[in-house]
Design a protein around this motif. Structure first.
Motif, short mmCIF file in Angstrom:
data_model
loop_
_atom_site.label_atom_id
_atom_site.label_comp_id
_atom_site.label_asym_id
_atom_site.label_seq_id
_atom_site.Cartn_x
_atom_site.Cartn_y
_atom_site.Cartn_z
N SER A 40 0.83 -1.20 0.00
CA SER A 40 0.00 0.00 0.00
C SER A 40 0.87 1.26 0.00
N ALA A 41 1.93 1.25 0.81
CA ALA A 41 2.84 2.41 0.86
C ALA A 41 3.50 2.62 -0.49
N ALA A 42 3.92 1.51 -1.12
CA ALA A 42 4.55 1.61 -2.43
C ALA A 42 3.58 2.16 -3.47
N GLN A 43 2.32 1.68 -3.38
CA GLN A 43 1.30 2.18 -4.30
C GLN A 43 1.07 3.67 -4.10
N ASN A 44 1.01 4.09 -2.84
CA ASN A 44 0.82 5.52 -2.54
C ASN A 44 1.95 6.35 -3.12
N LYS A 45 3.18 5.86 -2.97
CA LYS A 45 4.33 6.59 -3.51
C LYS A 45 4.28 6.64 -5.03
N ASP A 46 3.86 5.54 -5.64
CA ASP A 46 3.73 5.52 -7.10
C ASP A 46 2.68 6.53 -7.56
N ILE A 47 1.56 6.56 -6.84
CA ILE A 47 0.50 7.51 -7.19
C ILE A 47 1.00 8.94 -7.03
N GLU A 48 1.71 9.18 -5.90
CA GLU A 48 2.24 10.53 -5.65
C GLU A 48 3.20 10.94 -6.75
N ARG A 49 4.12 10.01 -7.13
CA ARG A 49 5.08 10.33 -8.19
C ARG A 49 4.37 10.61 -9.52
N ALA A 50 3.34 9.82 -9.81
CA ALA A 50 2.61 10.02 -11.06
C ALA A 50 1.90 11.37 -11.08
N ARG A 51 1.33 11.75 -9.95
CA ARG A 51 0.61 13.02 -9.88
C ARG A 51 1.57 14.20 -9.95
N ARG A 52 2.69 14.09 -9.25
CA ARG A 52 3.68 15.17 -9.31
C ARG A 52 4.25 15.27 -10.73
N ALA A 53 4.46 14.12 -11.37
CA ALA A 53 4.95 14.13 -12.76
C ALA A 53 3.94 14.81 -13.67
N GLN A 54 2.66 14.58 -13.40
CA GLN A 54 1.61 15.22 -14.18
C GLN A 54 1.67 16.74 -14.01
N ALA A 55 1.90 17.18 -12.80
CA ALA A 55 2.01 18.62 -12.54
C ALA A 55 3.24 19.20 -13.24
N VAL A 56 4.35 18.48 -13.18
CA VAL A 56 5.58 18.93 -13.84
C VAL A 56 5.36 19.04 -15.35
N ASP A 57 4.75 18.02 -15.94
CA ASP A 57 4.49 18.04 -17.38
C ASP A 57 3.61 19.22 -17.76
N LEU A 58 2.62 19.52 -16.92
CA LEU A 58 1.71 20.63 -17.19
C LEU A 58 2.46 21.96 -17.16
N LEU A 59 3.37 22.11 -16.20
CA LEU A 59 4.16 23.35 -16.11
C LEU A 59 5.09 23.51 -17.30
N ILE A 60 5.74 22.44 -17.70
CA ILE A 60 6.65 22.50 -18.85
C ILE A 60 5.87 22.80 -20.12
N GLU A 61 4.71 22.17 -20.26
CA GLU A 61 3.85 22.43 -21.42
C GLU A 61 3.46 23.91 -21.48
N THR A 62 3.06 24.46 -20.32
CA THR A 62 2.65 25.87 -20.27
C THR A 62 3.81 26.81 -20.59
N ALA A 63 4.99 26.50 -20.05
CA ALA A 63 6.16 27.34 -20.32
C ALA A 63 6.55 27.28 -21.79
N ASP A 64 6.45 26.10 -22.40
CA ASP A 64 6.80 25.96 -23.82
C ASP A 64 5.84 26.74 -24.70
N LYS A 65 4.55 26.70 -24.36
CA LYS A 65 3.57 27.46 -25.13
C LYS A 65 3.81 28.97 -24.99
N ALA A 66 4.24 29.38 -23.81
CA ALA A 66 4.46 30.81 -23.56
C ALA A 66 5.59 31.37 -24.42
N ARG A 67 6.51 30.53 -24.85
CA ARG A 67 7.62 30.99 -25.71
C ARG A 67 7.10 31.56 -27.03
N LEU A 68 5.88 31.20 -27.41
CA LEU A 68 5.32 31.63 -28.69
C LEU A 68 4.36 32.81 -28.54
#
Length: 653
Positions: A40-68
């Motif tokens: 369960s702890a491992a699953q929670n960590k995996d979920i946390e990593r996936a969600r944080r990765a989702q947030a990171v991807d969203l920020l990078i996507e937004t920054a890349d769009k802003a360049r234009l």
């Protein structure tokens, strides 16, 4: 005859098997629970990593769009905000985005300066340097990375230097004054250090301010050191020690000694002698029990008094008559102020006392009696107390009493209304509004006051009992304010009313929210006021009725999409429709609040449901408001996962 032993062995085997089976069951169960817990702890960590990765991807996507983005200012601002939000998860990527933000900000400032030159018909080199966009980026970078901020600051100050050298060496330290002010570039650097300090990044602030030691003793640097001691006495003392070392040169004068003495003898008061030989005092606003009142370490005190003895024993070297008077007076006062410390027989610097006493007598014979008496009476002034608060409106009241010109009276009265309102002095504001002779102007001023009272409702009633909400609701309903303000006020009333328990109270909350929403619907489509109205009702509904909040968010998005050039970061609402007037006495009232900020709204909704909030953010038509919303959603996800992780780590095993 051998059947019995065989029967015995079989029974023994069965008994032993049963024994081990029963006795091992708790251990097996414990092992299984342990494995389940680990899984369960491992699953929670995996979920946390996936969600944080989702947030990171969203920020990078937004920054890349802003360049234009075509708009250089928002190209810089969005990338800056994305980098700042990304920093806790990926410093390297964030640093690269900060650099791109800086490039965009530099391009924007250059374009603005050239545009000003075109508009005025002047040469670009003659136009004052524009740093608006770079100021914003620098402030964010300084909080995250003092080294990178130093690189950007160096570039900007180099540009300032090049212009100032062409404009008669303005970048050089200003002519000597009583307070030894920093150069213009130094003052700019120190302002950035203060902003960083106020953001809680003490070490970064120290790194930014440290190069100013090279400019020598200045009143601004002493003030910064005293402010820094409220946060970190060790860092402040380290800067003070460096300043003492830098001051050990022939250019250090008695006024510099007076400034350096403040942390030791008067943290709340700075003193200097001006060019006319008069003493000037500067009181500092410091916390009553802050670290600046703590004693400076003994070794630094000794270093200061050794330096002071060396400087104060020198003859006045200036050939300029006014500076000579200034030096004599500063020396005389400094010696008189510090002599009691030197005459402490247990002090390691007591040996200097006789020479300083002799020097004081010599100075006494060279200084005019009135100056000597003024200085002598102030020797023991090491603190300054306020006898009472000054009325901030007194100046306007006196001006209004003297002025007979109608236009001037209107201008002063409007200023009084705004000033009194900013202090939440509602009665004074209304009395000032009553001075306005024009009925329309007076009505607008009174409406402005009431809108500000509505803005203050949540704070004003945060400690009040829930029974008071009916009176507050009556005030909002009867207020002579625009519909968006009534929606805003009733949304706050609903939150206040929610403190009362019971089914009837819940029904009242629903009714008030319905009323607030109906006022929001009355606001004209295609206006910022409509967006503001739905924002305020939505934020209340997010606390009280989440399903309603999602309906309101969809309406808010539609309203935002109908506003021309909507960006989402402008919280100001014009209450008069006259903000472009250039008349000095023009009527212009406006108001703003964080509750109107798009990023706050989407951060709140992302906390309720990340995917639904993201879908609504993508429904925003404008690239800029969409970017603000997506950054807010990503930050909300990262912060929420961080809190979840901390909460899990604090739970007992």
């Amino acid at each position: 005859m051998r059947s019995k032993p065989r029967t015995f062995c079989l029974r023994s085997f069965v008994s032993l098997a049963l024994f081990f089976a029963f006795t091992s069951t708790p251990a097996l169960s414990q092992l299984q629970r342990g494995r389940a817990k680990t899984s369960s702890a491992a699953q929670n960590k995996d979920i946390e990593r996936a969600r944080r990765a989702q947030a990171v991807d969203l920020l990078i996507e937004t920054a890349d769009k802003a360049r234009l983005f075509d708009d250089l200012f928002y190209r810089a601002r969005i990338q800056m905000l994305a980098a700042d939000a990304l920093w806790p998860d990926d410093e390297q990527q964030a640093r690269a985005i900060f650099r791109r933000a800086w490039e965009a900000a530099t391009a924007y400032d250059k374009a603005e300066r050239e545009q000003q030159a075109t508009d005025t018909g002047a040469l670009p080199s003659s136009i004052e340097q524009v740093t608006d966009a770079r100021d914003e980026v620098l402030k964010k970078v300084a909080v995250r990375d003092a080294k990178l901020a130093g690189i950007f600051l160096h570039d900007l100050l180099d540009e300032k230097d090049n212009k100032d050298k062409a404009d008669a060496n303005k970048s050089q330290p200003a002519p000597r004054t009583a307070w030894h002010y920093l150069s213009a570039n130094g003052a700019y650097r120190l302002d950035l250090a203060y902003q960083t300090l106020n953001d809680g990044q003490t070490r970064n602030a120290v790194q930014i301010a440290a190069p100013l030691i090279n400019e020598g003793v200045s009143v601004e640097m002493i003030e910064f050191i005293l402010s820094l001691r409220e946060r970190s006495a060790n860092d402040a003392d380290a800067l003070y020690s460096q300043l003492l070392e830098r001051a050990a040169d022939p250019q250090t004068d008695a006024n510099a000694v007076l400034l350096l003495s403040a942390p030791i003898v008067s943290p709340g008061l700075l003193v200097a002698a001006d060019e006319f030989g008069s003493l000037q005092f500067r009181a500092l606003r410091l916390a009553a029990n802050h670290a600046a009142q703590q004693s400076i370490p003994a070794n630094m005190q000794a270093a200061f008094f050794n330096l002071a003895a060396s400087v104060l024993s020198r003859p006045a070297a200036s050939s300029n008559e006014q500076l000579a008077i200034q030096d004599l007076m500063a020396q005389f006062y400094a010696i008189g102020r510090l002599l009691p410390y030197f005459e402490n027989s247990s002090a390691p610097y007591a040996m200097y006392a006789p020479a300083l006493r002799l020097r004081q007598n010599e100075l006494s014979n060279q200084i005019e009696a009135n100056h000597r008496e003024q200085a002598s009476s102030q020797f023991n002034t090491n603190s300054m107390t306020q006898t009472g608060a000054t009325d901030p409106l007194r100046h306007y009241s006196e001006e209004l009493a003297r002025t007979t010109n109608p236009a001037e009276r209107e201008r002063i009265a409007i200023q009084m209304v705004k000033m009194a309102t900013s202090f939440k002095s509602w009665d004074r504001a209304k009395r000032a509004a009553a001075e306005l002779e024009n009925e329309d102007v007076r009505r607008a001023a009174l409406s402005f006051i009431q809108v500000n009272q509505i803005k203050d409702l949540t704070d004003a009633f945060k400690d009040e009992k829930e029974n008071d909400y009916e009176g507050v609701a009556k005030f909002v309903r009867e207020a002579n304010v625009p519909p968006f303000a009534k929606a805003w006020g009733l949304a706050q009333v609903a939150v206040i009313a929610s403190r009362k328990r019971g089914p009837q109270a819940a029904q009242h909350v629903t009714q008030i929210l319905n009323e607030a929403e109906s006022y929001a619907a009355r606001v004209e489509q295609g206006t910022p006021e409509r967006v503001a109205a739905y924002s305020s009702v939505l934020m209340a509904a997010a606390q009280l009725d989440p399903p309603r909040a999602w309906t309101l968010l969809r309406e808010l998005v539609r309203s935002a999409n109908s506003v021309e050039d909507f960006t989402g970061d402008d919280t100001g609402i014009d209450l008069t429709g006259d903000e472009n007037s250039t008349d000095a006495g023009a009527l212009h009232f406006s108001i703003g609040a964080d509750v109107f900020r798009l990023e706050i709204i989407f951060a709140t909704m992302a906390h309720l449901d990340f995917d639904k909030a993201l879908a609504e953010a993508r429904a925003l038509d404008g690239h800029v408001p969409q970017a603000f919303a997506m950054i807010a959603i990503a930050k909300s996800r990262s912060q929420q996962e961080k809190q979840n992780s901390e909460s899990r780590s604090q739970k007992p095993e």
